[in-house]
Design a protein around this motif. Structure first.
Motif, PDB file in Angstrom:
ATOM      1  N   ASP A 105      -3.136  85.067 -27.256  1.00  0.00           N
ATOM      2  CA  ASP A 105      -4.376  85.215 -26.494  1.00  0.00           C
ATOM      3  C   ASP A 105      -4.178  84.631 -25.103  1.00  0.00           C
ATOM      4  N   GLN A 106      -4.513  85.424 -24.109  1.00  0.00           N
ATOM      5  CA  GLN A 106      -4.516  84.951 -22.731  1.00  0.00           C
ATOM      6  C   GLN A 106      -5.931  85.092 -22.197  1.00  0.00           C
ATOM      7  N   ALA A 107      -6.146  84.629 -20.991  1.00  0.00           N
ATOM      8  CA  ALA A 107      -7.499  84.651 -20.421  1.00  0.00           C
ATOM      9  C   ALA A 107      -8.071  86.068 -20.352  1.00  0.00           C
ATOM     10  N   LEU A 112       1.172  90.668 -25.534  1.00  0.00           N
ATOM     11  CA  LEU A 112       2.346  90.741 -26.399  1.00  0.00           C
ATOM     12  C   LEU A 112       3.431  89.860 -25.805  1.00  0.00           C
ATOM     13  N   ARG A 113       3.953  88.948 -26.626  1.00  0.00           N
ATOM     14  CA  ARG A 113       5.038  88.072 -26.193  1.00  0.00           C
ATOM     15  C   ARG A 113       6.294  88.463 -26.958  1.00  0.00           C
ATOM     16  N   ALA A 139       9.281  87.062 -22.457  1.00  0.00           N
ATOM     17  CA  ALA A 139       8.369  87.807 -21.597  1.00  0.00           C
ATOM     18  C   ALA A 139       7.054  88.056 -22.306  1.00  0.00           C
ATOM     19  N   SER A 140       5.994  88.103 -21.523  1.00  0.00           N
ATOM     20  CA  SER A 140       4.653  88.426 -22.027  1.00  0.00           C
ATOM     21  C   SER A 140       4.057  89.516 -21.166  1.00  0.00           C
ATOM     22  N   ALA A 141       3.251  90.384 -21.782  1.00  0.00           N
ATOM     23  CA  ALA A 141       2.588  91.448 -21.029  1.00  0.00           C
ATOM     24  C   ALA A 141       1.237  91.735 -21.649  1.00  0.00           C
ATOM     25  N   THR A 142       0.312  92.104 -20.796  1.00  0.00           N
ATOM     26  CA  THR A 142      -1.031  92.486 -21.246  1.00  0.00           C
ATOM     27  C   THR A 142      -1.242  93.962 -20.912  1.00  0.00           C
ATOM     28  N   PRO A 143      -2.120  94.636 -21.662  1.00  0.00           N
ATOM     29  CA  PRO A 143      -2.367  96.049 -21.336  1.00  0.00           C
ATOM     30  C   PRO A 143      -3.131  96.166 -20.012  1.00  0.00           C
TER      31      PRO A 143
END
Length: 144
Positions: A105-107, A112-113, A139-143
């Protein structure tokens, strides 16, 4: 007249200059060789680390495209794992690796990490460093 050369004295032995280049090379040569091999090994490790990080970045981005709060979260993991598998197949002499895919969970919502941990032996029979080189791509990415 004697057929044998006289036994050199200690004083004459210390002043002798014959073979000094060979002696200097015998002391300096191995050190230069180790520095050269170590430099080549560090270059190869740096390139492997960069490539592993690039694969982790791409896998996180590919998996994040499938990351939708309404969708099944397993689809994002599956897509990232497929990306990593395809990239590792295309990498000749790829290091041994293990992958970890998790939803965090990010802000801005879920992300996805992707963490790739690799291992590659060193050129110097795994002596420097002991056990070889350990590589990490995270690496992490959000849609979008």
């Amino acid at each position: 007249m004697s057929r044998f050369a006289p036994i050199p004295t200690t004083d004459g032995f210390l002043r002798a200059t014959g073979g000094s280049i060979a002696l200097k090379f015998a002391f300096v040569g191995p050190a230069v060789f180790l520095l050269a091999v170590g430099g080549i090994d560090l270059l190869a490790v740096n390139r492997s680390q960069d490539r592993l990080q690039t694969i982790a970045d791409g896998a996180a981005a590919a998996g994040a495209e499938a990351l939708d709060p309404a969708a099944d979260l397993a689809a994002a993991r599956t897509r990232a794992a497929a990306f990593v598998a395809a990239e590792m197949r295309r990498w000749p002499n790829a290091p041994a690796f293990e992958a970890k895919y998790e939803i965090v969970d990010q802000a801005g919502g879920p992300a996805l990490r992707v963490v790739l941990r690799g291992h590659r032996p060193s050129f110097l029979a795994n002596m420097l460093p002991p056990g070889g080189w350990h590589l990490v791509g995270d690496a992490s990415a959000t849609p979008v």
